[in-house]
Design a protein around this motif. Structure first.
Motif, mmCIF file in Angstrom:
data_model
loop_
_atom_site.group_PDB
_atom_site.id
_atom_site.type_symbol
_atom_site.label_atom_id
_atom_site.label_comp_id
_atom_site.label_asym_id
_atom_site.label_seq_id
_atom_site.Cartn_x
_atom_site.Cartn_y
_atom_site.Cartn_z
ATOM 1 N N VAL A 36 56.077 51.643 8.791
ATOM 2 C CA VAL A 36 56.799 50.376 8.680
ATOM 3 C C VAL A 36 57.600 50.296 7.382
ATOM 4 O O VAL A 36 58.766 49.903 7.384
ATOM 5 C CB VAL A 36 55.822 49.187 8.801
ATOM 6 C CG1 VAL A 36 56.526 47.874 8.555
ATOM 7 C CG2 VAL A 36 55.159 49.187 10.171
ATOM 8 N N THR A 37 57.004 50.688 6.279
ATOM 9 C CA THR A 37 57.702 50.586 4.997
ATOM 10 C C THR A 37 58.797 51.654 4.851
ATOM 11 O O THR A 37 59.803 51.417 4.191
ATOM 12 C CB THR A 37 56.727 50.659 3.802
ATOM 13 O OG1 THR A 37 55.950 51.849 3.902
ATOM 14 C CG2 THR A 37 55.814 49.445 3.788
ATOM 15 N N THR A 38 58.622 52.800 5.494
ATOM 16 C CA THR A 38 59.643 53.852 5.426
ATOM 17 C C THR A 38 60.888 53.461 6.211
ATOM 18 O O THR A 38 62.006 53.672 5.768
ATOM 19 C CB THR A 38 59.090 55.190 5.967
ATOM 20 O OG1 THR A 38 57.985 55.586 5.157
ATOM 21 C CG2 THR A 38 60.145 56.286 5.939
ATOM 22 N N PHE A 39 60.682 52.895 7.390
ATOM 23 C CA PHE A 39 61.807 52.512 8.249
ATOM 24 C C PHE A 39 62.030 51.000 8.154
ATOM 25 O O PHE A 39 62.023 50.286 9.149
ATOM 26 C CB PHE A 39 61.553 52.975 9.682
ATOM 27 C CG PHE A 39 61.453 54.467 9.800
ATOM 28 C CD1 PHE A 39 62.588 55.271 9.737
ATOM 29 C CD2 PHE A 39 60.217 55.091 9.940
ATOM 30 C CE1 PHE A 39 62.494 56.650 9.822
ATOM 31 C CE2 PHE A 39 60.120 56.474 10.026
ATOM 32 C CZ PHE A 39 61.258 57.255 9.969
ATOM 33 N N SER A 40 62.242 50.541 6.947
ATOM 34 C CA SER A 40 62.316 49.107 6.669
ATOM 35 C C SER A 40 63.578 48.436 7.197
ATOM 36 O O SER A 40 63.652 47.211 7.248
ATOM 37 C CB SER A 40 62.211 48.866 5.162
ATOM 38 O OG SER A 40 63.295 49.510 4.508
ATOM 39 N N GLN A 41 64.571 49.211 7.601
ATOM 40 C CA GLN A 41 65.827 48.641 8.090
ATOM 41 C C GLN A 41 65.883 48.534 9.614
ATOM 42 O O GLN A 41 66.936 48.250 10.183
ATOM 43 C CB GLN A 41 67.009 49.491 7.596
ATOM 44 C CG GLN A 41 67.110 49.592 6.096
ATOM 45 C CD GLN A 41 67.266 48.238 5.433
ATOM 46 O OE1 GLN A 41 68.084 47.427 5.827
ATOM 47 N NE2 GLN A 41 66.449 47.975 4.425
ATOM 48 N N LEU A 42 64.752 48.745 10.277
ATOM 49 C CA LEU A 42 64.731 48.719 11.743
ATOM 50 C C LEU A 42 65.225 47.397 12.309
ATOM 51 O O LEU A 42 64.885 46.326 11.808
ATOM 52 C CB LEU A 42 63.309 48.955 12.256
ATOM 53 C CG LEU A 42 62.813 50.391 12.288
ATOM 54 C CD1 LEU A 42 61.387 50.440 12.803
ATOM 55 C CD2 LEU A 42 63.713 51.264 13.138
ATOM 56 N N ARG A 43 66.012 47.518 13.381
ATOM 57 C CA ARG A 43 66.450 46.342 14.142
ATOM 58 C C ARG A 43 65.799 46.324 15.509
ATOM 59 O O ARG A 43 65.587 45.266 16.079
ATOM 60 C CB ARG A 43 67.970 46.351 14.284
ATOM 61 C CG ARG A 43 68.644 46.150 12.950
ATOM 62 C CD ARG A 43 70.142 46.032 13.085
ATOM 63 N NE ARG A 43 70.721 45.959 11.756
ATOM 64 C CZ ARG A 43 71.794 46.610 11.376
ATOM 65 N NH1 ARG A 43 72.448 47.354 12.230
ATOM 66 N NH2 ARG A 43 72.240 46.494 10.142
ATOM 67 N N GLU A 44 65.505 47.531 16.049
ATOM 68 C CA GLU A 44 64.863 47.645 17.351
ATOM 69 C C GLU A 44 63.755 48.687 17.267
ATOM 70 O O GLU A 44 63.961 49.775 16.736
ATOM 71 C CB GLU A 44 65.867 48.081 18.421
ATOM 72 C CG GLU A 44 66.974 47.089 18.671
ATOM 73 C CD GLU A 44 68.026 47.626 19.636
ATOM 74 O OE1 GLU A 44 67.707 48.529 20.438
ATOM 75 O OE2 GLU A 44 69.169 47.146 19.571
ATOM 76 N N LEU A 45 62.598 48.325 17.820
ATOM 77 C CA LEU A 45 61.453 49.235 17.826
ATOM 78 C C LEU A 45 60.841 49.220 19.211
ATOM 79 O O LEU A 45 60.407 48.173 19.696
ATOM 80 C CB LEU A 45 60.426 48.808 16.773
ATOM 81 C CG LEU A 45 59.168 49.664 16.645
ATOM 82 C CD1 LEU A 45 59.505 51.129 16.371
ATOM 83 C CD2 LEU A 45 58.268 49.117 15.533
ATOM 84 N N ASN A 46 60.825 50.382 19.864
ATOM 85 C CA ASN A 46 60.273 50.497 21.202
ATOM 86 C C ASN A 46 58.975 51.296 21.128
ATOM 87 O O ASN A 46 58.988 52.488 20.852
ATOM 88 C CB ASN A 46 61.269 51.177 22.138
ATOM 89 C CG ASN A 46 60.780 51.207 23.574
ATOM 90 O OD1 ASN A 46 59.617 50.935 23.864
ATOM 91 N ND2 ASN A 46 61.674 51.537 24.477
ATOM 92 N N LEU A 47 57.871 50.604 21.367
ATOM 93 C CA LEU A 47 56.546 51.227 21.349
ATOM 94 C C LEU A 47 55.861 51.083 22.703
ATOM 95 O O LEU A 47 54.638 51.160 22.814
ATOM 96 C CB LEU A 47 55.687 50.571 20.255
ATOM 97 C CG LEU A 47 56.173 50.802 18.829
ATOM 98 C CD1 LEU A 47 55.530 49.812 17.870
ATOM 99 C CD2 LEU A 47 55.892 52.229 18.386
#
Length: 183
Positions: free
Chosen positions: A70-81
């Motif tokens: 989460v902290t590494t990819f802090s600029q995420l706008r869309e997350l598909n899990l």
């Protein structure tokens, strides 16, 4: 068995390299049989993590997501899990200030992942096909930008069905109520 694992590792490496070399804003690691997010990816992608806005880890075998992810990819706008074995999210998900859409369908959530209620940019939350019974109605009602909450195929309580417009400013998707059998 080892050959299949080797092929899976090579596929992940290829996808990561494509993202880094092309400086795209997406990382697609769907259907890679991942049981955890590979630690080596953090190093391989260090030069482009700020530019990654979309990540798909759908249809893997993830049981958890780390705070480091989460902290590494802090600029995420869309997350598909979607399609994993997740049952909770790390508290650090609250730091995803740009996250607009998250797909957590077909996982193992028994409770609504409450850290999401503080992600102010969220517009879409998909939790279809989980095991959620309770929903933080009051907190969700305060999410100004939320447009759609999908809770279909969850055993939610009857109080959630009372969440109708104009009480909440978003579309609430639920499975139809099963008719009560007559005695």
């Amino acid at each position: 068995m080892q050959k299949r694992m080797g092929e899976a590792v090579a596929r992940v490496a290829r996808k990561v390299n494509e993202t880094v070399e092309n400086k795209t804003d997406s990382l697609d690691l769907a259907n890679c049989k991942l049981i955890a997010f590979p630690v080596g990816i953090y190093k391989a992608m260090r030069s482009v993590t700020e530019g990654i806005h979309r990540i798909s880890l759908a249809n893997n075998e993830l049981k958890s997501l780390t705070s480091r992810f989460v902290t590494t990819f802090s600029q995420l706008r869309e997350l598909n899990l979607a399609g994993n074995y997740l049952h909770r999210l790390p508290e650090e998900v609250t730091s995803l200030l740009h996250l607009r859409a998250i797909d957590l369908s077909r996982n193992r959530f028994r409770r609504f992942p409450e850290p999401l209620t503080t992600v102010t940019a969220l517009e879409t939350i998909d939790l279809e096909e989980n095991e959620i019974t309770e929903v933080p109605v009051e907190k969700l009602a305060t999410m100004a930008l939320l447009r759609s909450l999908n809770l279909r195929a969850n055993p939610v309580g009857p109080e959630v069905r009372l969440l109708v417009r104009p009480l909440v400013p978003f579309d609430l998707l639920l499975s139809p109520e099963k008719p009560v059998p007559e005695a």
